[in-house]
Design an enzyme around this catalytic site. Sequence first.
Site, PDB file in Angstrom:
ATOM      1  N   CYS A  69       3.984  -4.728  -4.187  1.00 36.62           N
ATOM      2  CA  CYS A  69       3.315  -3.478  -3.813  1.00 36.62           C
ATOM      3  C   CYS A  69       3.408  -2.395  -4.885  1.00 36.62           C
ATOM      4  CB  CYS A  69       3.916  -2.931  -2.516  1.00 36.62           C
ATOM      5  SG  CYS A  69       5.645  -2.394  -2.682  1.00 36.62           S
ATOM      6  N   GLU A 107       1.377  -9.011   3.913  1.00 36.97           N
ATOM      7  CA  GLU A 107       1.964  -7.691   4.149  1.00 36.97           C
ATOM      8  C   GLU A 107       1.960  -6.893   2.860  1.00 36.97           C
ATOM      9  OE1 GLU A 107       5.792  -5.142   3.978  1.00 36.97           O
ATOM     10  OE2 GLU A 107       5.093  -6.843   2.777  1.00 36.97           O
ATOM     11  N   ARG A 151       8.899   2.629   9.237  1.00 33.47           N
ATOM     12  CA  ARG A 151       8.486   1.804   8.089  1.00 33.47           C
ATOM     13  C   ARG A 151       7.073   1.307   8.370  1.00 33.47           C
ATOM     14  NH1 ARG A 151      11.366  -0.651   3.930  1.00 33.47           N
ATOM     15  NH2 ARG A 151      10.508  -2.551   3.036  1.00 33.47           N
ATOM     16  N   ARG A 153       3.709  -0.391   7.460  1.00 36.53           N
ATOM     17  CA  ARG A 153       3.225  -1.398   6.523  1.00 36.53           C
ATOM     18  C   ARG A 153       1.891  -1.960   6.999  1.00 36.53           C
ATOM     19  NH1 ARG A 153       6.412   0.758   3.893  1.00 36.53           N
ATOM     20  NH2 ARG A 153       8.088  -0.084   2.588  1.00 36.53           N
TER      21      ARG A 153
END
Length: 276
Positions: A69, A107, A151, A153
């Site tokens: 990422c 992800e 978090r 995502r």
Amino acid sequence: MTFGSLFAGIGGFDLGLERAGMTCLWQCEIDKYANQILKKHWPEVKKYEDIKQLTNPEPVDLICGGFPCQDLSLAGKRTGLAGERSGLFFELARIINEARPRWIILENVPGLLSSKGGEDMQTVCETLVEFGYSVAYRVLDSQNFGVAQRRRRMYIVGSLGNSGCVKVLFEPESLSVDLSKGKRKKCADANTVGSLTARDYKGIGSTIDDKIVTIPKIRRLTPVECERLQGFPDGWTDCLSDTQRYKTLGNAVTVNVIEWIGKRIANKMAEKCDHL
């Protein structure tokens, strides 16, 4: 169901999918420290290291992976899929096209949506669609899945030759978690595993109406606490130094979220078998 794990890290995808009743046949991870953890928990599973050198892996029902990422994150330079690290998506896509699994779970950070004005997200979706997959995506927050951290995502689910992926991510009436109320809840700790930069402050005293008020000392989270925040069992990473434990946990996917997605995919497969 069987699965292969790309960019396996410390096994967040793998543990979550196993909890959903699936079996891991192979893992691909280049980081030597993450590999120590994979070998500890999956000593019999076949290992690959460099995704660039991986070709025609063993057939599986599902391929999962959280591709890098760094080039997509709002905190980085945002070179996007043109970057050296996030550009490894194309290697992941190559392997998907070679292996042709029935399902895909990917992800990444929500920054993928805005990278290059949305062009990078369009490229990801169009690439998978060209391979014959229907694609659904959704931003999920780990705090709504039983762990005490915010978090957010991006999760992308693909299904080969059908639109089953849509029902995996979007059936609000059957969710086992409350995604709307969760947005208003506070985490048990404001530090996310992704940063782990809490400084060790000393307590500060001040006077209010002649009374002494002490602000509690903020401390760094322990590695075990970070494991819990990501849904791993205590001691999951204890074969590493604390420095590497923090780093690998910060890069990990939340196990509970993957378990939820995996169970919904397994349920869809079971429904299909029941109708045969």
